[in-house]
Scaffold this motif. Structure first.
Motif, PDB file in Angstrom:
ATOM      1  N   LEU A 196      36.945  66.101 105.460  1.00 53.16           N
ATOM      2  CA  LEU A 196      37.957  65.097 105.113  1.00 53.16           C
ATOM      3  C   LEU A 196      38.040  64.026 106.188  1.00 53.16           C
ATOM      4  O   LEU A 196      37.997  64.319 107.383  1.00 53.16           O
ATOM      5  CB  LEU A 196      39.321  65.777 104.943  1.00 53.16           C
ATOM      6  CG  LEU A 196      40.528  64.917 104.540  1.00 53.16           C
ATOM      7  CD1 LEU A 196      41.511  65.745 103.728  1.00 53.16           C
ATOM      8  CD2 LEU A 196      41.248  64.347 105.762  1.00 53.16           C
ATOM      9  N   SER A 197      38.191  62.779 105.762  1.00 53.96           N
ATOM     10  CA  SER A 197      38.394  61.668 106.686  1.00 53.96           C
ATOM     11  C   SER A 197      39.299  60.643 106.019  1.00 53.96           C
ATOM     12  O   SER A 197      39.013  60.174 104.924  1.00 53.96           O
ATOM     13  CB  SER A 197      37.056  61.023 107.066  1.00 53.96           C
ATOM     14  OG  SER A 197      37.256  59.924 107.919  1.00 53.96           O
ATOM     15  N   LEU A 198      40.403  60.312 106.696  1.00 57.60           N
ATOM     16  CA  LEU A 198      41.389  59.375 106.157  1.00 57.60           C
ATOM     17  C   LEU A 198      41.782  58.381 107.236  1.00 57.60           C
ATOM     18  O   LEU A 198      42.054  58.761 108.378  1.00 57.60           O
ATOM     19  CB  LEU A 198      42.636  60.127 105.674  1.00 57.60           C
ATOM     20  CG  LEU A 198      43.879  59.279 105.333  1.00 57.60           C
ATOM     21  CD1 LEU A 198      43.610  58.399 104.121  1.00 57.60           C
ATOM     22  CD2 LEU A 198      45.089  60.170 105.095  1.00 57.60           C
ATOM     23  N   GLY A 199      41.811  57.111 106.887  1.00 61.95           N
ATOM     24  CA  GLY A 199      42.293  56.077 107.787  1.00 61.95           C
ATOM     25  C   GLY A 199      43.237  55.157 107.034  1.00 61.95           C
ATOM     26  O   GLY A 199      42.870  54.586 105.999  1.00 61.95           O
ATOM     27  N   MET A 200      44.470  55.016 107.506  1.00 61.83           N
ATOM     28  CA  MET A 200      45.453  54.196 106.803  1.00 61.83           C
ATOM     29  C   MET A 200      46.487  53.689 107.801  1.00 61.83           C
ATOM     30  O   MET A 200      46.486  54.065 108.977  1.00 61.83           O
ATOM     31  CB  MET A 200      46.120  54.993 105.685  1.00 61.83           C
ATOM     32  CG  MET A 200      46.976  56.149 106.166  1.00 61.83           C
ATOM     33  SD  MET A 200      47.779  57.036 104.808  1.00 61.83           S
ATOM     34  CE  MET A 200      48.855  55.748 104.153  1.00 61.83           C
TER      35      MET A 200
END
Length: 604
Positions: A196-200
């Motif tokens: 998983l990879s999330l950038g916000m």
């Protein structure tokens, strides 16, 4: 030619033939128009909503079968503000070849670009992402063919999902709108793991989430079919400060999930959520700005304790344990909480925190909190605790760095039980005891003027001339509040002693209506009130949001005999009455204080 070579060539030939058959089948049976109808029909059956594809749909067969579509939209709930709940600029699907031979479509990967998602809750608490109501509105005689059922069963089986440039908007029941921008989101299955990879960004806060979990697609398939284990190993970063989240979620069919997690961080920032009408635009990875705005201004609340429903339904209905250990928790525009340690014990509709400990400067708090009956319309709350070694100066400095208060050693103990779905309901149904004591503090008058309508009205009632001084010396203050079914009865159980006045309060506060009925008895100590003994003459009425000071008629009659016309003229009778009041010593703090152990065992 050896037997092994023959077998190898035969196997390779068989694979090539199989692939050729799959490509031929896809080319001859899965055309764009048919695929569009198939997807729309599947979504309609599952959600009751209309899926529209207005842009081109394209197919390619090398190196694998892939489908791309543009201009997608999913209709909204019939009551929602926007016509569409979801719009999408482009979607790319990679379809596995072999399942096509069985007339099944399985997605290997999906890429979404330009996602616009509009989430909304109405005044009745209905959410537009709840598809059950819309699906139930469909006529019962609608039947799907075998191909539609196959797609519906296997469509959620995806090996990887990636999202770029996503905009999510949420409108709450008061019509306040919050908007968030996701720069990237990637989920990729690798064996029995999902990477998983999330950038916000949340307002001006950069949020990153990365790590590995168990296979999400496998978990969805096995959720209520067979036992599933879902390990979690994630790193959550907020503004450059990280938290490690480790543990496991396990699920047995027809039973609540079991969650066992540990959250560890040396330092972490509490996220700022909610709408902000004047917030500057945000830009994430070159994407368009996300602004948090209010569409409409909220009306003036009727109650000090909000009557808006608390979303208890979002709390997990699960079993297990969540252990938190945070060295420094930074609060928005506040000084941090240190050494936060807590264990949340989950048991279905019960969340129990038997020991929550935190420190702020030299002060410490030991709390016990229990939420129960979360599956009902009126959840129950039990809260007990004691705080030690806090000072008013340090506490207020954490709330307001410009606070002009010094000293003020504090102690508090409480034991309260209540129930309800909002803060107002909980205040109305509360029972228990609260005691607070403060000793030796100096506070500027400007600070007292900013303390809120209730406090300002109370202070003005006690001493109308207090604003002529720049500082108040608080020798002590004790408040013992006994609460019975939302009714706070005060029988000289609130006492205040300053360098000028001794004050005792009596009366009641009804938390159901928030009505105030207090009699204020100040005794002069320094002559600041020009010789007038106000004992029994002042009262407070109104409500917590609109307090009002008045005259206690009974107190006026009793005092008029001794004060006489001096009340109007400032004559000798006032001076005599004042001298008499100053010679009679009072101890409002001592009289108000109850044994600490009566409230919280061991608090002494």
């Amino acid at each position: 030619m050896s037997k092994l070579v023959k077998i190898t060539i035969s196997a390779l030939g068989g694979v090539i033939i199989l692939i050729a058959i799959g490509v031929w089948y896809a080319a001859s049976t899965v055309d764009p128009v048919r695929l569009t109808k198939l997807l729309s029909s599947s979504v309609k059956t599952a959600t009751g909503r209309d899926l529209k594809i207005t842009g081109p749909v394209s197919l390619s067969f090398f190196p694998g079968i892939s489908v791309a579509a543009e201009g997608l939209s999913l209709s909204n709930a019939f009551w929602a503000s926007d016509a569409d709940m979801l719009t999408l600029k482009r979607i790319d699907l990679n379809i596995k070849t072999l399942p096509l031979l069985s007339k099944r479509i399985e997605v290997g990967s999906v890429k979404l670009a330009g996602l616009e998602l509009f989430l909304q809750k109405n005044g009745l608490g209905k959410a537009n992402w709840d598809f059950s109501t819309d699906a139930s509105r469909e006529p019962p005689d609608i039947k799907s063919n075998t191909e539609t059922s196959s797609v519906s069963d296997d469509f959620i089986s995806m090996e990887s999902v990636s999202i770029a440039d996503a905009h999510i908007q949420y409108q709450d029941p008061s019509n306040a709108i919050s908007s968030y921008q996701i720069g990237r989101l990637s989920l990729a299955d690798s064996g029995d793991k999902t990477v998983l990879s999330l950038g916000m960004k949340l307002q001006e806060q950069a949020l990153e989430l990365s790590g590995k979990t168990g296979s999400l697609s496998r978990l969805l398939k096995q959720w209520n079919v067979s036992s599933a284990q879902f390990p979690i190993d994630l790193n959550l970063t907020m503004n450059g400060k990280s938290m490690i989240i480790k543990g496991e979620v396990s699920k047995t069919p027809k039973t609540p999930p079991t969650i066992n997690l540990t959250l560890n961080s040396k330092a972490f920032d509490w996220p700022v959520l909610g709408a902000s009408p004047n917030h500057p635009p945000l830009v994430v990875s070159g994407a368009k700005s996300a602004v948090v705005v209010h569409q409409t201004q909220k009306p003036q609340p009727k109650y000090l304790f909000s009557n808006e429903s608390i979303p208890f339904n979002l709390l997990p209905q699960a079993k297990g344990e969540v252990v938190m250990n945070i060295g420094e928790l930074n609060l928005p525009k506040r000084k941090p909480i240190e050494n936060l340690q807590a264990t949340l014990q989950l048991n279905g509709s019960v969340i129990d925190i038997p020991n929550l400990r935190l420190e702020m400067g030299k002060g410490s708090a030991d709390l016990q909190i229990k939420l129960s009956e979360l599956n009902t319309s009126t959840p129950a709350l039990t809260a007990r605790g004691v705080t030690k070694d806090f000072t008013l100066e340090n506490l207020l400095a954490r709330l307001d760095p410009g606070s002009k208060v010094s000293g003020g050693s504090m102690k508090m103990a409480f034991d309260v039980k209540t129930s309800g779905s909002s803060l107002h309901q909980m205040a109305s149904n509360s029972n228990g005891k609260i005691q607070l004591s403060i000793h030796q503090a100096r506070m500027g008058t400007n600070f007292l003027n900013d303390a809120g309508d209730f406090v300002v009205t109370l202070l003005d009632s006690m001493n109308p001339l207090r604003k002529k001084t720049s500082e108040t010396v608080l020798e002590c203050a004790v408040a013992y509040l006994s609460i019975n079914n939302g009714q706070i009865n005060i029988a000289k159980s609130v006492g205040i002693e300053t360098d000028r006045l001794d004050v005792a309060l009596a009366g009641s506060i009804d938390l159901k209506t928030e009505a105030i009925n207090l009699t204020i008895d100040p005794k002069e100590k320094s002559g600041i009130t020009t010789g007038l003994d106000l004992t029994g003459m002042v009262k407070m009425g109104g409500t917590l949001t609109n307090p009002q000071a008045g005259i206690n008629q009974a107190g006026v009659v009793n005092s008029a005999v001794s004060i006489g016309l001096g009340f109007l003229t400032g004559g000798a009778s006032i001076l005599a009455e004042n001298a008499r009041s100053m010679t009679s010593k009072s101890h409002p703090c001592r009289d108000a204080l109850h044994p600490w152990s009566d409230i919280y065992p061991g608090a002494e």
